[in-house]
Design an enzyme around this catalytic site. Structure first.
Site, mmCIF file in Angstrom:
data_model
loop_
_atom_site.group_PDB
_atom_site.id
_atom_site.type_symbol
_atom_site.label_atom_id
_atom_site.label_comp_id
_atom_site.label_asym_id
_atom_site.label_seq_id
_atom_site.Cartn_x
_atom_site.Cartn_y
_atom_site.Cartn_z
ATOM 1 N N THR A 46 0.806 -1.221 0.049
ATOM 2 C CA THR A 46 -0.157 -0.003 0.077
ATOM 3 C C THR A 46 0.842 1.262 0.111
ATOM 4 O O THR A 46 0.737 2.340 -0.834
ATOM 5 C CB THR A 46 -0.885 -0.030 1.301
ATOM 6 O OG1 THR A 46 -1.640 -1.169 1.296
ATOM 7 C CG2 THR A 46 -1.753 1.158 1.246
ATOM 8 N N THR A 47 1.691 1.125 0.835
ATOM 9 C CA THR A 47 2.773 2.383 0.815
ATOM 10 C C THR A 47 3.517 2.841 -0.395
ATOM 11 O O THR A 47 3.863 3.824 -0.588
ATOM 12 C CB THR A 47 3.853 2.305 2.297
ATOM 13 O OG1 THR A 47 3.036 1.805 3.248
ATOM 14 C CG2 THR A 47 4.477 3.598 2.587
ATOM 15 N N TYR A 109 -12.798 -4.623 -2.846
ATOM 16 C CA TYR A 109 -13.958 -3.935 -3.621
ATOM 17 C C TYR A 109 -15.023 -5.249 -3.882
ATOM 18 O O TYR A 109 -16.143 -4.944 -3.797
ATOM 19 C CB TYR A 109 -13.781 -3.445 -5.013
ATOM 20 C CG TYR A 109 -15.005 -2.752 -5.646
ATOM 21 C CD1 TYR A 109 -15.459 -1.475 -5.302
ATOM 22 C CD2 TYR A 109 -15.552 -3.667 -6.959
ATOM 23 C CE1 TYR A 109 -16.551 -1.125 -5.933
ATOM 24 C CE2 TYR A 109 -16.673 -3.052 -7.384
ATOM 25 C CZ TYR A 109 -17.363 -2.138 -6.933
ATOM 26 O OH TYR A 109 -18.402 -1.435 -7.388
ATOM 27 N N TYR A 136 -2.716 -10.279 3.945
ATOM 28 C CA TYR A 136 -2.860 -9.018 4.506
ATOM 29 C C TYR A 136 -4.174 -8.533 4.950
ATOM 30 O O TYR A 136 -5.181 -8.673 3.686
ATOM 31 C CB TYR A 136 -1.980 -8.178 3.359
ATOM 32 C CG TYR A 136 -2.073 -6.701 3.766
ATOM 33 C CD1 TYR A 136 -2.154 -6.203 4.935
ATOM 34 C CD2 TYR A 136 -1.656 -5.706 2.858
ATOM 35 C CE1 TYR A 136 -2.273 -4.728 5.297
ATOM 36 C CE2 TYR A 136 -1.764 -4.335 2.966
ATOM 37 C CZ TYR A 136 -1.862 -3.868 4.416
ATOM 38 O OH TYR A 136 -1.813 -2.415 4.479
ATOM 39 N N ARG A 141 -9.587 -0.639 4.297
ATOM 40 C CA ARG A 141 -9.176 -0.189 2.916
ATOM 41 C C ARG A 141 -10.126 -1.137 1.869
ATOM 42 O O ARG A 141 -10.176 -0.768 0.898
ATOM 43 C CB ARG A 141 -7.623 -0.367 2.430
ATOM 44 C CG ARG A 141 -6.855 0.615 3.202
ATOM 45 C CD ARG A 141 -5.628 0.695 2.594
ATOM 46 N NE ARG A 141 -4.608 1.921 3.037
ATOM 47 C CZ ARG A 141 -4.465 2.951 2.134
ATOM 48 N NH1 ARG A 141 -5.097 2.922 1.086
ATOM 49 N NH2 ARG A 141 -3.677 3.835 2.773
ATOM 50 N N LYS A 165 -0.462 -10.174 8.055
ATOM 51 C CA LYS A 165 -0.141 -9.011 8.565
ATOM 52 C C LYS A 165 -1.545 -8.264 8.827
ATOM 53 O O LYS A 165 -2.491 -8.404 8.272
ATOM 54 C CB LYS A 165 0.261 -7.966 7.554
ATOM 55 C CG LYS A 165 0.392 -6.532 7.747
ATOM 56 C CD LYS A 165 0.878 -5.700 6.560
ATOM 57 C CE LYS A 165 0.821 -4.132 6.722
ATOM 58 N NZ LYS A 165 1.378 -3.464 5.310
ATOM 59 N N ILE A 207 5.137 -4.692 9.945
ATOM 60 C CA ILE A 207 5.505 -4.299 8.308
ATOM 61 C C ILE A 207 5.201 -2.735 8.572
ATOM 62 O O ILE A 207 3.652 -2.596 8.787
ATOM 63 C CB ILE A 207 4.647 -5.170 7.398
ATOM 64 C CG1 ILE A 207 5.192 -6.614 7.337
ATOM 65 C CG2 ILE A 207 4.788 -4.530 5.969
ATOM 66 C CD1 ILE A 207 4.272 -7.340 6.446
#
Length: 297
Positions: A46-47, A109, A136, A141, A165, A207
């Site tokens: 994501t980052t 989604y 994850y 999100r 994660k 993480i």
């Protein structure tokens, strides 16, 4: 054997002003992270703005990181997708480059059912049977939450699904999952403000977004805990809270990329729909960095 113990950096993807990936700068960041005791590199998460990279850029960036790190620390490649077929393709490619593990986000989604999640992760894992997979879980999100029984079922029945994660923020859910796992699941914090609490539930590390700006500090926080200095680890955790809050004062990775630019790292702009930080939150971020002891350019 754990993929890693300690602090893995969810590293940003630096860009040129025209928006193209800046590979020279990425190499600099990788070297700085390794020199400052980061225990693993997580590339294209994501980052790393993976959701705005083309598939070609995404894979090229993964390969670049793997080649440059050259086994000095584990490189974990973000290869998740809301399309199982795409996630399988990305997983196969990253595995062929020599990724030490894959970080696979839930299919955003689509809001898959728990049965769908089991099918999704099993299909990906079976496509790369020799490569460890870290699930994850970040429902804020994705709109999709891996329930404890689902995570444990996957870990116990699919040999290369080894870790998770956890970025739910729900310590009760995490505790329930770990109580069911019987040691079958490697746990990593996905929230910088919950590193020590998650370590106390059997976590092996984090993480981390914070590691982008404070790699040695984040590594030391985890190692203090793992070495038995729980009081020292808690002190590190609490001292970092104001900076962590500032790093998440707007949607990640807007603040952390802004922070690196304020520090003179010149990691460049964000890709739309991410945009420049608001002046008020940017000023508060700059103050939080300075208060933490980080010099600005």
């Amino acid at each position: 054997m754990a993929i890693f113990k300690g602090a893995g950096v969810a590293i940003v993807t630096p860009m040129h002003e025209d928006g193209k990936v800046n590979y020279e700068k990425l190499e600099e960041l990788l070297e700085e992270q390794i020199a400052n005791s980061t225990d693993a590199i997580i590339i294209c998460g994501t980052t790393g703005e993976s959701s705005t990279l083309t598939h070609g850029e995404h894979l090229q960036t993964i390969k670049f990181a793997i080649d440059k790190v050259n086994k000095r620390v584990p490189v974990i490649a973000g290869t998740g997708s809301n399309c199982t077929e795409t996630a399988v393709m990305m997983a196969k490619e990253a595995a062929s480059y020599g990724a030490d593990a894959l970080l696979v986000v839930t299919p955003y989604y689509n809001k898959a059912t728990q049965k769908g999640l089991i099918a999704h992760y099993t299909a990906i894992a079976n496509a790369v049977p020799e490569t460890p997979i870290i699930m994850y879980n970040v429902p804020s999100r994705t709109g999709c939450n891996i329930q404890p029984a689902t995570a444990v079922t996957l870990a116990k029945n699919v040999k290369n699904i080894v870790g998770i994660k956890e970025a739910t923020g729900d310590l009760s859910q995490i505790a329930k999952m770990m109580s069911m796992a019987d040691g079958a699941l490697e746990l990593y914090s996905g929230n910088d403000d919950q590193v020590v609490p998650i370590l106390s539930l059997g976590g092996l590390g984090v993480i981390s977004v914070l590691s982008n700006v404070a790699p040695k500090y984040t590594h030391d926080m985890v190692m203090k805990f793992l070495d038995g200095d729980t009081k020292g680890a808690a002190e590190y955790q609490l001292k970092a809270i104001p900076l962590i809050n500032a790093l998440f004062s707007e949607v990640n990775p807007i603040p952390v990329k802004t922070a690196l630019n304020l520090m003179g790292k010149n990691v460049g702009p964000l890709r739309m729909p991410l945009c420049e930080m608001e002046d008020t939150t940017k000023a508060a971020l700059a103050k939080a960095l300075e208060d933490f002891g980080i010099k600005l350019a």
